[in-house]
Scaffold this active site. Structure first.
Site, PDB file in Angstrom:
ATOM      1  N   HIS A  49       0.813  -1.206   0.000  1.00 29.69           N
ATOM      2  CA  HIS A  49       0.000   0.000   0.000  1.00 29.69           C
ATOM      3  C   HIS A  49       0.852   1.263   0.000  1.00 29.69           C
ATOM      4  O   HIS A  49       0.493   2.262  -0.617  1.00 29.69           O
ATOM      5  CB  HIS A  49      -0.924  -0.014   1.222  1.00 29.69           C
ATOM      6  CG  HIS A  49      -2.049   0.970   1.146  1.00 29.69           C
ATOM      7  ND1 HIS A  49      -3.119   0.811   0.296  1.00 29.69           N
ATOM      8  CD2 HIS A  49      -2.275   2.131   1.812  1.00 29.69           C
ATOM      9  CE1 HIS A  49      -3.957   1.821   0.450  1.00 29.69           C
ATOM     10  NE2 HIS A  49      -3.470   2.634   1.350  1.00 29.69           N
ATOM     11  N   HIS A  95     -10.025   2.746  -1.082  1.00 27.70           N
ATOM     12  CA  HIS A  95     -10.229   2.340   0.307  1.00 27.70           C
ATOM     13  C   HIS A  95     -11.033   1.050   0.274  1.00 27.70           C
ATOM     14  O   HIS A  95     -12.099   0.935   0.881  1.00 27.70           O
ATOM     15  CB  HIS A  95     -10.927   3.441   1.113  1.00 27.70           C
ATOM     16  CG  HIS A  95     -10.260   3.702   2.426  1.00 27.70           C
ATOM     17  ND1 HIS A  95     -10.933   3.883   3.604  1.00 27.70           N
ATOM     18  CD2 HIS A  95      -8.947   3.803   2.749  1.00 27.70           C
ATOM     19  CE1 HIS A  95     -10.079   4.091   4.592  1.00 27.70           C
ATOM     20  NE2 HIS A  95      -8.863   4.047   4.088  1.00 27.70           N
TER      21      HIS A  95
END
Length: 734
Positions: A49, A95
């Site tokens: 990420h 997200h």
């Protein structure tokens, strides 16, 4: 140096998402065994990420510069010149994992995070968009996820006072175990008031502002870098909790301080929280950073440095101030009832040093955390070429097919969703959801920004490279269709596990296609995000990966907002034209093939980028000259669906009596050939003449009028179309 916990075992390393080889590299970089705080920091910064370790090599192939680009990838958001000393600042982020585990908070904090990326640069946010993917409508969890995600997006955006103006929503069983929430924010700033994140000035104070730090979101970045198993629900503590009212205060406080010259550098605390913000600021500035963890504002008792550094509590920022400006800054944040604390200083050590209760609990050289983080050239195999579809027989009448398609999950009205969003707050929204692109006026001027988010995952599965090209091309068309000049784009690359060569092949192919299209259409990538490991382990041990979903967000410019066009037919008697190639009736990977024939197969439609550019330039010129009443790009569902959408938007019917006799009727009307627009005009002679001069194909199809859509003498009422079009989401969400 003290160690918060010196018992680092193989299990500890694995639980932090690090491989044994990566742990060995950490020990070599430090020249010793890390303590738990340091291990946690490496874990966060080396997560997929934060580090993009599987995609970074390939992302370098994307075009990121242009005459309009002020700042490309590497900062919090991209910056594009829109003239008159102003800039559009925008970015899209995912997200996904949090929104599957806890849909309301996951989606809400996704909006909050992307807002911070934009106002951190000095921009006032003016618009939010989103691209959502859910599992099959028949899956028992889908209504729950849709409800929570939509409520989270609306709840946060509405409260913070930024309109949600556009987006797209798709459903497919490949997303049953991993829904996608991609959020985009667009802001406007003065070009001489753009703020960057590189720290500088040894001795300058480092300031924490915003909300207090809690234990929510710890290891959020690491969680977002792994696939899901049966324990997905147990990961709720890794989901952040948002407070949009605090975010609104933070926006106003930051913009107020930005009006002065007190800020040296600023960074929001997003993924990996205080860890990533501190590391990014110091590494970009090629300086060191020292933080006193005793000074970090905490909302929970007994928090340790490990928890403070890895918390992803929301609505927090890190700043470097000019010396002597602390009191001025503190007064502003206190006025807005936000925390303000001097928690450290810039150093020249090129290390990140943390102290707690008088002891050093972390001392890490910054280079291994950021610039020298792992970068993998993972093995990949190209996606096999899909087999050509061949002839597919018709099934039912054209009009019956049309009624079915406009009510199908991917084409039905999204009114149930966007009516939960405030799309008019700020009073600058020119075009609301429901058209090709949203249009928002640049406050106090005649200019407007057009924006759209696009991708067709079923094309990307069949051919990642062609699908990547098509995502950019459709975004280009949508922005063009409202009369705006596309300026630049942001990407959000959603894929499965990159350790599987076939998934890595999808990533490589999509990036190649995106790069080719961005270069051809002059839409450089100025910001973006990569979300991998979007797959779920099945009971039999196999993994269900999402469809490759490289979402593209684009921004364009209108010099005068009054020149924008919409998809709605305006009056009876407008002549309807197809602009662009007449099409080959391409049904491979089409909505018609899936919904009517029950098949998902065939090749993706090809994209002719040179023709795409030429046709787009022509459409914009015709809009500028006032030649077109309505414009709509032809995409999902083909010509017939585009026609129905224009008729429904204007509540005016249309009669079309033309089709290429060499192509089967159903393929002509529902084929998804690319690079085409449907337009209406009251000045057809001039339109055709201009097209001939420009070398752009145009085909007269029919005329507007009545209360039905008529295709080759087959008629269906607008009432019947509207009833089908509006039914899907309300029925799903009952």
């Amino acid at each position: 140096m003290t160690e918060e916990n010196s018992s680092i075992t193989a299990e500890t390393v694995a639980s932090h998402g690090l491989s044994p080889e990566e742990y060995d590299t950490i020990k070599q970089a430090l020249g010793r065994t890390p303590n738990l705080v340091e291990l946690g920091i490496f874990s966060a910064m080396w997560s997929e990420h934060c580090s993009y370790k599987s995609s970074r090599k390939h992302l370098r192939e994307l075009p990121t510069t242009g005459s309009q680009v002020i700042c490309g990838p590497g900062e919090n958001a991209g910056v594009v010149d829109i003239g008159d000393g102003q800039a559009a600042i925008f970015k899209m982020e995912s997200h996904n994992h949090p929104s599957y585990i806890e849909p309301y908070q996951g989606a809400a904090t996704g909006v909050g995070g992307i807002l911070r990326d934009v106002f951190t640069m000095g921009a006032r946010p003016v618009a939010n968009l989103n691209a959502l993917r859910f599992g099959s409508p028949k899956h028992p969890k889908t209504p729950h996820l849709v409800s929570g995600v939509v409520a989270g997006i609306g709840g946060y955006g509405n409260c913070v006072g930024v309109p949600t103006v556009g987006g797209e929503v798709n459903f497919h069983p490949a997303y049953d175990g991993n829904n996608l929430v991609n959020a985009m924010t667009v802001g406007v700033a003065e070009t001489n008031k753009i703020f960057y994140s590189a720290a500088s000035g040894a001795g300058n104070p480092i300031v924490y502002v915003g909300s207090k730090t809690g234990r929510d979101g710890i290891h959020g970045a690491t969680m977002a870098s792994a696939d899901f198993g049966k324990d997905a629900e147990e990961k709720r503590p890794t989901v952040q909790v948002g407070d949009p009212f605090s975010e609104k205060l933070l926006i106003e406080a930051c913009l107020e301080l930005m009006a002065s010259d007190a800020i040296v550098a600023i960074q929001d605390m997003g993924a990996a929280g205080l860890t990533s913000s501190a590391v990014e600021m110091a590494s970009k500035g090629e300086v060191g950073i020292e933080l006193d963890m005793d000074m970090v504002p905490c909302r929970e008792e007994g928090m340790t440095p490990y928890e403070m550094m890895l918390s992803e509590s929301q609505e927090r920022m890190l700043m470097v101030l000019k010396p002597g400006r602390e009191a001025e800054a503190e007064a502003i944040f206190k006025k807005w009832e936000l925390d303000f604390a001097i928690i450290g200083r810039v150093t020249d050590s090129k290390h990140m040093v943390l102290t707690w209760k008088g002891d050093i609990v972390c001392d890490i050289p910054l280079a291994p955390l950021a610039d020298n983080a792992p970068c993998y050239d993972r093995p990949w195999v190209a996606t096999p070429k899909a087999k050509a579809l061949g002839a597919v027989p018709a099934s039912g009448s054209i009009t019956d097919n049309l009624v079915t398609l406009v009510g199908s999950p991917d084409l039905a009205s999204r009114r149930w969703i966007w009516e939960q969003y405030d799309n008019m707050v700020g009073a600058d929204t020119v075009q609301c959801p429901g058209g090709d692109a949203a249009v928002v006026r640049v406050h106090g001027t005649e200019k407007a920004l057009a924006m759209s988010v696009d991708v067709t995952p079923r094309y990307c599965r069949a051919d990642p490279e062609e699908g990547g090209k098509q995502a950019v091309a459709e975004c280009y068309r949508n922005i063009t269709a409202v009369g705006a000049l596309p300026l630049a784009s942001t990407d959000c690359l959603n894929f499965g596990n990159p350790e599987r060569p076939e998934i890595m092949g999808q990533i490589v192919g999509a990036i190649k296609g995106i790069g080719e299209a961005c270069r051809a259409l002059d839409m450089p990538i100025v910001s973006g995000n990569v979300s991998l490991y979007n797959e779920t382990r099945q009971d039999d041990g196999s993994s269900l990966a999402i469809l490759p979903t490289p979402t593209i967000g684009g921004v364009g410019l209108l010099q005068d907002w009054r020149d924008s066009t919409t998809i709605a037919f305006k009056n009876t008697g407008e002549e309807i034209y197809l602009v662009g190639n007449s099409g080959q009736g391409h049904l491979g990977q089409s909505i018609w093939l899936r919904e009517i024939a029950g098949r998902e197969e065939g090749t993706a439609p090809s994209v002719d980028l040179a023709q795409e550019k030429a046709t787009g330039d022509f459409i914009r010129a015709m809009i500028q000259d006032g030649m077109l009443c309505a414009v709509h790009d032809i995409s999902d569902g083909g010509l017939a669906v585009a026609l129905a959408e224009m008729a429904l938007a204007g509540n005016i019917g249309a009669t079309v009596e033309a089709h290429d006799k060499a192509i089967a009727e159903h393929a002509y009307y529902f084929g998804e050939d690319q690079g085409r627009y449907l337009v209406s005009s009251t000045n057809a002679v001039a339109l055709v003449s201009a097209a001939e001069k420009a070398g752009i194909p145009v085909f007269r199809l029919g005329v507007t009028g009545g209360d039905a859509v008529v295709l080759n003498s087959q008629s269906v009422s607008l009432e019947k179309l509207r009833k089908s079009h509006e039914a899907f989401l309300p029925e799903l969400m009952q």
